[in-house]
Structure formats: structure tokens, C-alpha cells
Design a protein around this motif. Structure first.
Motif: not given
Ligand SMILES: *Cc1c(COP(=O)(O)O)cnc(C)c1O
Length: 443
Positions: A22-26, A395-400, A407-411
Motif C-alpha cells: 500500500l505504498e504510493e507508487v509511480v 510533481i511526479h512528471v517534473e521529478q522523473n 519524451l525528449q522534453i528538456d528544461e
């Protein structure tokens, strides 16, 4: 499933250990593909969404009169798209992480008639059924002004037919209210977790509410059985209905229009991330399908589920779809998140959409309550717990970094991104109930 198979499954999919704990997972699915490659698996296309959109337009004159709250939008059931800058700040504080992109919210929580995302799919399916019956009986044709459906002749006609559905609450609200308004005899089979206020609201509308002590899966099965015995009864199948799915999918083109009106660009340099709370999957799956058709590969859809009901993550991650339930792993499927307490995902939605959905994550009920309170304080917006599930997605997206690199998404692209939290319910929650939700936090 036997004990042995479960052990094998866990050794194949080690993430399941955390899911069981029951941990939070991504989980960002490495097997996602382009719209072009993924679309053939959906089995539906542009034309199907277009048909659904036209059907909703035909019914608009009727809805505008039958439900005065839809008068301002000329009978089109649609929600607001808003910025939530104060919540963005609150999230940055909460997670101790800056958010680079723009944070927005889609207020399906405040959709007219039934106050949740189910006002898209549920109402659409009832209208589709009503139209079919009336056209077959020679009472209606597509070029008519559908406000004639308000005439007693139609109520008397629909009264001969019944509609049944199994629900944890919100689907029952949409189908119950819409069906009763048209004149149908309607039964809503409610699971144990359904809120008392939803049941009484439905009874006020003249809906027959059947209560069960078991969960959603059981309510659906009992409803289906009962309906099978009556040829004039139409059972709305939340787990497999393509009609429901298409009702939700119209959201894609509607959102595209709203973005255009607000001057928000979505393209390769300006990606869109959408966070959708998931129960059985039809709502978020249908919306995601519509979004993909509207924005192509520049929209990225991510599903959010309670740690106690991670059915879609489990089904897609293991590849077993509706052949496995969270209960098979010893997970109890108990959550305060209305609409999300589903142990077994739709087999149709997972199989159709898995290649087009970027990822899945889970969060605890406490986490949802905390976000509920933060949103209330920051923006003065009140939602039901499930509707907050999309909030940590950004948060999950920006952290990963691995996912973003894929996705080839840069800063700099990330700074141009729009993050859209799909708020799925809460607009009709009574004051006292909301006060109780807000108090949970202090525990
Ligand atoms: C039903 C519901 C969902 C999820 O929709 P599914 O079609 O069950 O996946 C999300 N949030 C709320 C508030 C809901 O009622």
C-alpha cells in the motif's frame, strides 16, 4: 488465482511488492507509443466522437429546458477551465519542489446536473438509449427540435421502459437523474461505500435505490442479473460500455476550444500533461481518448488511483487487465475516494488505451484529504477526495528525468508545459459533508 501464480507475478513485476504494501507508487509505461500506432487498438475513431458530439447537440435544446442550470450554455454540459496559481504555490511548499510549468484545473467537479465527470458519459448513454427507442417507435427523427421530449407523450412512452446501473455513487447520480427526468423507471444498485446523501438525493428524484453491503463489483453483477430478467430493462455497463466511453471523449474537442479561447498553445514545444483520477477506467479512458484525438502526441495522460484500489495500474502493468483484481493481491479496495473504489479495471479500456497512456500513480486517502484542505485554503474550491488524486501528478512528471528524457522534453520545454488536473467531483457535496472532509486533515 493461486498462491503460486501470485508469487510468480511478483517476481516478474517487482513494483507489485510496493503496491501490495500500500505504498504510493509511480509507473511510467515504457511501452507507450504514438497515436498513429496506438489508435488501431482502440477500435473507435474521429467519426465516433463526432457522432457523439452531434447527438449531444441534438439534445441541447431539450437539456436547456429540462435542466435550467444548463440554460446559460444552451444545453451543452461543459465545465470551466481555470488557472490555480495559489495551489501551485501550495504544492511547491508541500512537496518542497519548484513547479516549472503552468498549473490548471478542469472543473468537471462542477458540471451541471450531477456535479461530477459522470455527467459526461452517464448522461450521454441515457440520451443515446432514449433517442434509439423514440426513433424506432417513430416518435422522433434527428432533424426534430428535441425539446419536444418534454411533452407528456414522451414521458408516457419512456415509462414503459426501465434503466438499471451499478454504481459507487456518481454514475448512479448521472444516470438516475437523467433517466428519471425523461420518464424512465430507473434502478440504481449502490455499493456499500456509496454516500447516504447521494442515495437520498436519488430517491428525491424518484429513483429506485437498491443498497448492497458489498463493493462495486457485486452491485454491478446484481444489477445486471436483475435487468436480464426484464426485456424492457436496459442495463448500463460501466465496465465495458463504448457508449459511455464516447460520451466522455467529447471532452477532448471541447477542451481544445477552451484552450484556443484562452490562447494556450499545445505543440511539441508546449506539451500538455493531464492527470485523471481512475476508477473502472471509462471516464479517464474516454477523456484521454478524446484528448489524444484532439492534441495528438503532444498530450500526455496520466492516471491516478488510491493505494487501496490500484486496479488499472495493476491490470496494465501486469498485462492481465480485468483478469486480475486488487483483492487477488490481498488489497482491500477500501477508500474514501468515491468513484475510485474499484478492484477490477475495465478490460475494454485498459486493452484499448494502454499504448496511449503515459503513466499511473497511486496516493493514500490521507494524501487526498491533505490536498483537499490545501486547495480549499489556496483557491477556495471544494472538491470530493477522489477529485484531488490528480494533484501530485505534476510533481511526479517534473521529478522523473528518465521519463522526460524518453519524451525528449528538456528544461525549457518543461517550462512551457501546461499541467491540467482533472477535478472529477465534489460540486454537489452538501455543506456538512464538506465540513467533515475538511476536518479529516486535523486527525
Ligand atoms: C467515476 C469517477 C471517477 C473515475 O471514473 P471511472 O470511469 O470509474 O474510471 C473519478 N472521479 C470521480 C469523482 C468519479 O465519480
Amino acid at each position: 488465482m493461486t498462491e503460486l501464480n501470485i508469487d510468480k507475478l511478483i517476481s516478474h513485476f517487482p513494483l507489485l511488492q510496493q503496491v501490495i504494501a500500500l505504498e504510493e507508487v509511480v509507473w511510467f509505461n515504457p511501452n507507450v507509443t504514438t497515436l498513429e500506432r496506438g489508435l488501431p487498438y482502440v477500435g473507435l475513431g474521429e467519426q465516433d466522437i463526432h457522432d457523439a458530439s452531434l447527438r449531444l447537440q441534438r439534445f441541447a435544446p431539450y437539456l436547456a429546458k429540462a435542466f435550467p442550470e444548463t440554460h446559460v450554455t444552451n444545453g451543452i454540459i461543459e465545465s470551466e477551465l481555470i488557472d490555480i496559481p495559489a495551489m501551485k504555490l501550495a504544492l511547491e511548499t508541500h512537496y518542497q519542489q519548484p513547479i516549472k510549468g503552468r498549473l490548471m484545473m478542469k472543473k468537471d467537479s462542477h458540471l451541471p446536473i450531477s456535479g461530477s465527470i459522470k455527467a459526461r458519459g452517464g448522461i450521454y448513454e441515457v440520451l443515446t438509449h432514449a433517442e434509439k427507442l423514440a426513433i424506432e417507435a417513430g416518435l422522433l427523427c434527428e432533424s426534430d427540435d428535441y425539446s419536444k421530449l418534454l411533452e407528456p407523450e414522451f414521458r408516457n412512452f419512456f415509462q414503459q421502459y426501465s434503466i438499471a446501473v451499478g454504481s459507487t455513487g456518481n454514475l448512479g447520480m448521472s444516470i438516475g437523474i437523467m433517466s428519471a427526468k425523461l420518464g424512465f423507471t430507473v434502478s440504481v444498485h449502490m455499493s456499500a461505500d456509496a454516500r447516504a446523501w447521494k442515495k437520498s438525493k436519488l430517491r428525491e428524484h424518484g429513483v429506485n435505490v437498491v443498497e448492497y453491503q458489498q463493493d462495486y463489483g457485486v452491485a454491478v453483477e446484481k444489477g445486471r442479473k436483475e435487468a436480464e430478467q426484464d426485456p424492457r430493462c436496459f442495463f448500463i455497463d460501466d465496465e465495458n460500455s463504448q457508449t459511455l466511453f464516447l460520451g466522455y471523449s467529447v471532452a477532448g474537442e471541447r477542451l481544445k476550444q477552451q484552450f484556443e479561447l484562452q490562447g494556450i498553445v499545445v505543440n511539441e514545444q508546449h506539451p500538455l500533461f493531464v492527470y485523471l483520477p481512475c476508477g473502472v477506467g471509462g471516464g479517464p479512458g474516454g477523456v484521454a481518448f478524446g484528448l489524444k484525438m484532439a492534441f495528438g502526441d503532444h498530450v500526455h495522460c496520466i492516471f491516478a488511483e488510491p493505494t487501496h484500489s490500484p486496479c488499472m495500474l495493476l491490470g496494465v502493468h501486469s498485462g492481465l487487465h480485468d483478469e486480475i483484481a486488487v483483492q487477488d493481491l490481498g488489497i482491500d479496495n477500501l477508500t474514501a475516494a468515491d468513484g475510485l473504489a474499484v478492484g477490477r479495471a475495465s478490460g475494454f479500456v485498459g486493452r484499448a488505451m494502454e499504448r496511449l497512456l503515459d503513466g499511473y500513480y497511486t496516493l493514500t486517502d490521507e494524501h487526498m484529504y491533505q490536498l483537499l484542505s490545501e486547495l480549499n485554503q489556496a483557491e477556495g474550491i471544494q472538491l470530493e477526495p477522489s477529485a484531488l488524486a490528480g494533484m501530485p501528478g505534476v510533481i511526479h512528471v517534473e521529478q522523473n528525468s528518465e521519463y522526460l528524457a524518453r519524451l525528449q522534453i528538456d528544461e525549457s520545454t518543461l517550462a512551457n508545459a501546461t499541467h491540467l488536473v482533472w477535478a472529477t467531483g465534489g460540486g454537489m457535496v452538501p455543506k456538512e459533508e464538506m465540513a467533515a472532509y475538511l476536518e479529516k486533515l486535523s486527525v
